[in-house]
Scaffold this motif. Sequence first.
Motif, mmCIF file in Angstrom:
data_model
loop_
_atom_site.group_PDB
_atom_site.id
_atom_site.type_symbol
_atom_site.label_atom_id
_atom_site.label_comp_id
_atom_site.label_asym_id
_atom_site.label_seq_id
_atom_site.Cartn_x
_atom_site.Cartn_y
_atom_site.Cartn_z
ATOM 1 N N TYR A 5 11.611 37.669 13.792
ATOM 2 C CA TYR A 5 10.553 37.144 14.654
ATOM 3 C C TYR A 5 10.370 38.079 15.853
ATOM 4 N N LEU A 6 9.125 38.370 16.176
ATOM 5 C CA LEU A 6 8.821 39.073 17.412
ATOM 6 C C LEU A 6 8.239 38.043 18.373
ATOM 7 N N VAL A 7 8.928 37.840 19.482
ATOM 8 C CA VAL A 7 8.587 36.740 20.385
ATOM 9 C C VAL A 7 8.156 37.282 21.754
ATOM 10 N N ILE A 17 5.180 31.185 28.827
ATOM 11 C CA ILE A 17 5.852 31.176 27.531
ATOM 12 C C ILE A 17 5.314 30.002 26.713
ATOM 13 N N THR A 18 5.301 30.127 25.391
ATOM 14 C CA THR A 18 4.768 29.050 24.553
ATOM 15 C C THR A 18 5.887 28.121 24.090
ATOM 16 N N PHE A 19 5.494 26.890 23.735
ATOM 17 C CA PHE A 19 6.460 25.932 23.186
ATOM 18 C C PHE A 19 7.113 26.510 21.929
ATOM 19 N N ARG A 20 6.294 27.183 21.123
ATOM 20 C CA ARG A 20 6.798 27.744 19.874
ATOM 21 C C ARG A 20 7.810 28.858 20.123
ATOM 22 N N ALA A 21 7.565 29.669 21.138
ATOM 23 C CA ALA A 21 8.507 30.735 21.465
ATOM 24 C C ALA A 21 9.870 30.157 21.829
ATOM 25 N N ALA A 83 9.425 41.912 29.164
ATOM 26 C CA ALA A 83 8.192 41.180 29.475
ATOM 27 C C ALA A 83 7.116 41.571 28.478
ATOM 28 N N GLY A 84 6.354 40.578 28.023
ATOM 29 C CA GLY A 84 5.257 40.862 27.110
ATOM 30 C C GLY A 84 5.656 40.824 25.641
ATOM 31 N N THR A 85 4.839 41.450 24.813
ATOM 32 C CA THR A 85 5.039 41.427 23.365
ATOM 33 C C THR A 85 5.881 42.612 22.907
ATOM 34 N N PRO A 86 6.950 42.395 22.162
ATOM 35 C CA PRO A 86 7.785 43.500 21.675
ATOM 36 C C PRO A 86 6.961 44.516 20.889
ATOM 37 N N CYS A 108 5.179 37.684 13.908
ATOM 38 C CA CYS A 108 4.960 37.930 15.330
ATOM 39 C C CYS A 108 4.226 36.744 15.942
ATOM 40 N N LEU A 109 4.823 36.135 16.945
ATOM 41 C CA LEU A 109 4.185 35.015 17.623
ATOM 42 C C LEU A 109 3.135 35.539 18.605
ATOM 43 N N PRO A 110 2.046 34.805 18.804
ATOM 44 C CA PRO A 110 1.080 35.208 19.825
ATOM 45 C C PRO A 110 1.629 34.898 21.209
#
Length: 223
Positions: A5-7, A17-21, A83-86, A108-110
């Motif tokens: 997973y890329l979070v 941050i998202t609930f899913r993350a 910080a941010g998207t990997p 990859c999560l948004p």
Amino acid sequence: MSKLYLVPTPIGNLKDITFRAIEVLNEVDLILAEDTRTSGKLLKHFEISTQMQSHHMHNEHKTVDGLVEKLKSGVSIAVISDAGTPAISDPGFLLVRACVEHHIDVECLPGATAFVPALVNSGLPNDKFVFEGFLPVKKGRQTRLKLLAEETRTMMFYESPHKLIKTLTNFCEYFGEDRKVSVSRELTKLYEETIRGTAKEVLEHYTNKPPKGEIVIVVGGKN
């Protein structure tokens, strides 16, 4: 075999941050963090106790094979950056590529990515754009700037505060002083600001007021 997973993590404001993350970071077996000290503060804030392992630009070449074997054995892994998207100007690409080659599931999560809000609030055309990340520091910099001078799409760059003046000066030289520029600083944080104008105007602003914090530069394409 498990999944990688890329979070994305917040670029400033922890509420982004998202609930899913949070759910994924709680459920995976291992979290790969760019800086375990920085990520440790984030995980502590959200009461996430998942094991962490360092994964950064200086060791990712050496650790990829071992991580692939862990994934094949059934270990689920999440990758986060400071910080941010990997993988967006951060570690992650090498491991994703290896997983794809070994037919390991990648998801990859948004979430947060600094250049998106900087682009949208710049007021510059965003129907077509190109993300350049960090310009070369020395070797290849002049060649890159000459090539980008002919780019017709809106361009986005990441830059550190102590190199902003040099980069804006380069833009004046190679793109022209009248080229439209928008500089977003400290996005989502308390002192967030966006300065818009010509390359010359924005350069003058930051010459008189030295910048601090994380910076995204958005530059209009050649007309």
